[in-house]
Write a protein that holds these residues in place. Structure first.
Motif, PDB file in Angstrom:
ATOM      1  N   HIS A  24       0.588   0.580   2.748  1.00 12.12           N
ATOM      2  CA  HIS A  24      -0.642  -0.091   2.315  1.00 12.12           C
ATOM      3  C   HIS A  24      -1.314   0.682   1.185  1.00 12.12           C
ATOM      4  N   TYR A  25      -1.364   1.992   1.331  1.00 11.91           N
ATOM      5  CA  TYR A  25      -2.030   2.825   0.326  1.00 11.91           C
ATOM      6  C   TYR A  25      -1.372   2.649  -1.037  1.00 11.91           C
ATOM      7  N   GLU A  70      -2.045  -0.789  -2.474  1.00 14.70           N
ATOM      8  CA  GLU A  70      -3.402  -0.980  -2.958  1.00 14.70           C
ATOM      9  C   GLU A  70      -3.673  -0.228  -4.243  1.00 14.70           C
ATOM     10  N   THR A  71      -3.168   0.993  -4.333  1.00 15.12           N
ATOM     11  CA  THR A  71      -3.560   1.856  -5.444  1.00 15.12           C
ATOM     12  C   THR A  71      -2.496   1.998  -6.519  1.00 15.12           C
ATOM     13  N   GLU A 122      -0.300   4.240  -6.397  1.00 12.85           N
ATOM     14  CA  GLU A 122      -0.081   5.679  -6.518  1.00 12.85           C
ATOM     15  C   GLU A 122       0.678   6.213  -5.322  1.00 12.85           C
TER      16      GLU A 122
END
Lengths: 229, 516
Positions: free
Chosen positions: B92-93, B96-97, B99
């Protein structure tokens, strides 16, 4: 003046001879130094002349010495130089002027790939052409190339200036072209005249980094780094 | 079918909308794919099938009043295997980003073979009698460069501080390490971030530059020659008692040092010669080394620049230890620090820290085999780094054949670190891995130095206890006979006897160790 014939001698023997001569305060002339590495390493105020071609790491961690090579050098000339002056009348191989914090390096002929990589404050002048990846990750200082450059000139450099006389096959990331100003012309003229280069400095193209922060810093997350608990 | 009852579901009835106001909300009853929630006759939401929960946490995400909590009843590694909550959240991270994750500290996640799968063998009647720790002496000194350097480095304890740079660490942390080193006769290291002028003086036991001798017995200080070459000059090379040539490190072998812009304060920028706030990402390799001979020449030059006075150390990451160590010896190293994958760092991409390299115990074993094959074991000193926490780990590393160990993360923890893994952000609450004056205020170098010294001397005492109870009066005489493996993996990796078996296993090690 102390003459050192390096024929058949290894690095340790020649280095000891240079140390002895420098301790007396005499200028040193080294002959037959083909393939010898590390000559003039870490000199503080001495004058060393190398007649003929020589090997790798000439003038590494130079700290104020003046080294003249009447011939060509192999790889990594002026590596990690901090101050002083190195002049090469011939050409240089791979990686000339890497990691230097200061001082000045003149190469009258051509230089190879990765020249002036991680230049941190020195002035490096190449009379001829250079290879690929030149000026990679420069953090300060000047690189002046009078001839042409290969691929990725100034790749990811973050500070300092690159001047190019000819053309580059491809510019690196984070490189932008800017106008030469009057101060540049005066300064460049002085640098080139000092070493006896005949070149119309107004024809140099000046490159500067686009940003000082090309890595993690300028990349901001598209959304605040949130996770779902 | 997932494991029944793998998760505990908790409903905060005081917050739940549908509990206070019947027939309202009820989102959880609609979204839960496993029918964990249901309304009762009064219209209130209740947990009816909590053993059905598979830990997807859709309810937690959807609940408008944050009334729901899902906690694993068993470790998620067992109940959800690779698709545990950490894996899902990290995807998810990234989604979303855009990165990847960066963090500090060392390898986490699935356990790698470690010193914990070994035990120490004490002396009883059939072997040499144990020595008395309380009333007899134990020689723990290590001398580096005895035959090669004019001034060999003499360590009072078989412990060194791993290379950590100024920038990654605060000024106060560097000074604490220097004081700790001086109080114990250990060895400090500049790391690759340039030299703080006070550091070698304090490490040698003086109170300041050109000051008076204050700390006994006084330690040694290594200067690092690294791929970023930050702050390197000829005077820098001559400032210490040894020069360490860094090839790689355990947390991120194959990559260079990472110092993110947030930690590049004006002082750090000045010593490194870079703009304030830019990322200092060191090269992954020496740009000025194309082939192995070049490295050898560099070592020759460093020796010559230091007038053959100081020993040369080399620091290796965990890759192919047998061949790498032999190359280091060939290049002229007097001591080799080998850093296992468990080793920590101030900043590294998570995938690299977690999954690159081989564990410390495997590194040390192969490194020792290389040194023995070259007939320089205990002549060229070997330091084991990477996940060394106490005297027990140190003893086991030395029994495998190392001459000493290095503390990196453990030394920082001794200063007060709580391992929050956020070294790269420069927000260290304990003033260790930060450049901010308001946070550095929390670390007192005198107190820090005392803590480091205490930690080193207590660990050294632990090593002494174990050495003596196994019948030795010097650490260099420890052998693989002094430890046993608890499992077959460790026995096979390290070539030590399995508990309860008086023979080496498998055949490979029986050939190497059995004949001796």
């Amino acid at each position: 003046m102390v003459d050192i014939d390096a024929k058949g001698k290894d690095f340790k023997a020649v280095s000891q001879a240079v140390k002895d001569a420098v301790a007396k305060g005499a200028p040193v002339v080294i002959k037959n130094a083909v393939g010898l590495y590390g000559l003039g390493a870490g000199q503080k105020s001495s004058k060393i002349k190398i007649v003929g071609d020589t090997g790798d790491y000439i003038g590494i961690v130079n700290a104020g010495g003046e080294i003249v090579v009447e011939g060509s050098v192999h790889n990594f000339v002026g590596d990690n130089m901090n101050s002083g002056k190195i002049v090469v009348t011939g050409s240089a191989g791979y990686g000339a002027g890497m990691y230097p914090y200061g001082g000045i390096l003149y190469i009258k002929g051509d230089a190879g790939d990765f020249t002036a990589t991680m230049n941190k404050g020195a002035t490096i002048v190449i009379g001829g052409n250079v290879g690929d990846e030149v000026g990679t990750y420069m953090t300060a200082g000047k690189l002046i190339v009078l001839g042409n450059a290969g691929k990725d000139l100034g790749n990811y450099f973050i500070r300092g200036t690159i001047y190019l006389g000819g053309t580059a096959k491809r510019l690196g990331h984070n490189v932008k072209l800017v106008e030469l100003c009057k101060e540049d012309i005066v300064e460049l003229k002085k640098i080139l005249d000092d070493a006896g280069f005949k070149f119309d400095v107004t024809k140099l193209k000046k490159y500067m980094p686009e940003t000082e922060k090309p890595f993690y810093e300028h990349k901001k997350p598209t959304k605040e780094a949130g996770t779902c608990r | 079918m997932p494991i029944v009852g793998a998760f505990c579901v908790n409903q905060d009835k005081g917050r739940c909308i549908a509990y206070e106001e019947p027939w309202k909300c009820g989102i959880c009853t609609m979204v839960c794919p496993q029918k964990v929630y249901s309304r009762n006759e009064q219209g209130q939401v209740e947990i009816v099938n909590d053993f059905n929960c598979v830990g997807c946490r859709i309810c937690v995400d959807s609940c408008p009043s944050e009334a729901l909590h899902v906690k694993p009843a068993e470790p998620e590694m067992f109940t959800r295997h690779i698709w545990n909550s950490g894996t899902v959240e990290s995807i998810h991270y990234k989604a979303e980003t855009g990165e990847y994750m960066l963090r500090g500290l060392g390898t986490m996640g699935p356990p790698t073979p470690h010193f914990d799968s070994m035990v120490v063998v004490p002396s009883q009647i059939s072997s040499v009698s144990p020595k008395d720790k309380y009333r007899e002496e134990c020689d723990m000194t290590v001398v580096i460069g005895e035959d090669t350097a004019k001034y060999p480095v003499k360590l009072q304890v078989p412990i060194i501080i791993a290379a950590m740079s100024f920038g990654a660490l605060s000024f106060e942390a560097k000074m604490s390490f220097a004081r700790g080193v001086a109080l114990t006769g250990s060895m400090g290291n500049t790391g690759e971030g340039g030299l703080l002028p006070e550091e070698p003086w304090i490490a040698h036991g003086y109170d300041k530059i050109n000051g008076e001798k204050k700390y006994d017995p006084g330690g040694s200080f290594a200067i690092q020659w690294s791929t970023g070459r930050w702050g390197v000059s000829v005077d820098y090379l001559r400032a210490g008692d040894a020069v360490e040539v860094k090839i790689g490190q355990g947390a991120k072998p194959g990559m260079g040092g990472h110092l993110l812009g947030k930690k590049v304060t004006p002082e750090v920028a000045k010593i490194r010669g870079i703009p304030v706030g830019t990322d200092a990402l060191s090269p992954c390799r020496y740009y000025d080394v194309c082939e192995f001979d070049d490295l050898k020449h560099q070592v020759d030059i460093i020796r010559d620049l230091t007038d053959y006075k100081v020993p040369i150390l080399m620091k290796l990451g965990p890759s192919r230890p047998y061949k790498d160590v032999q190359k280091c010896v060939e290049a002229g190293a007097d001591a080799i620090s080998i850093d296992g994958m468990v080793g920590g760092t101030g900043c590294s991409p998570e995938v690299v820290t977690n999954g690159v390299g081989i564990p410390t115990i495997a590194c040390v074993t192969e490194a020792v085999r290389a040194l023995k094959d070259m007939k320089v074991h205990h002549k060229v000193k070997l330091f084991a780094l990477g996940g060394i926490r106490n005297g027990l780990d140190a003893y086991k590393a030395m029994a495998i054949g190392a001459d000493g160990v290095g503390f990196g993360a453990a030394a920082e923890i001794a200063l007060g670190c709580r391992t929050c893994m956020s070294c790269h952000t420069g927000q260290c609450r304990y003033g260790i891995a930060t450049g901010k004056a308001e946070l550095r205020y929390f670390l007192d170098p005198n107190e820090g130095g005392r803590r480091i010294a205490n930690f080193i001397s207590a660990t050294a005492e632990e090593i002494k206890i174990l050495t003596m109870l196994s019948g030795h009066s010097e650490t260099r005489s420890l052998t693989k006979e002094d430890i046993r493996a608890l499992d077959l993996n460790t026995a096979a990796i390290c070539g030590i006897k399995l508990i309860g078996m008086e023979d080496y296993w498998p055949e490979y090690w029986r050939k190497i160790e059995g004949g001796k």
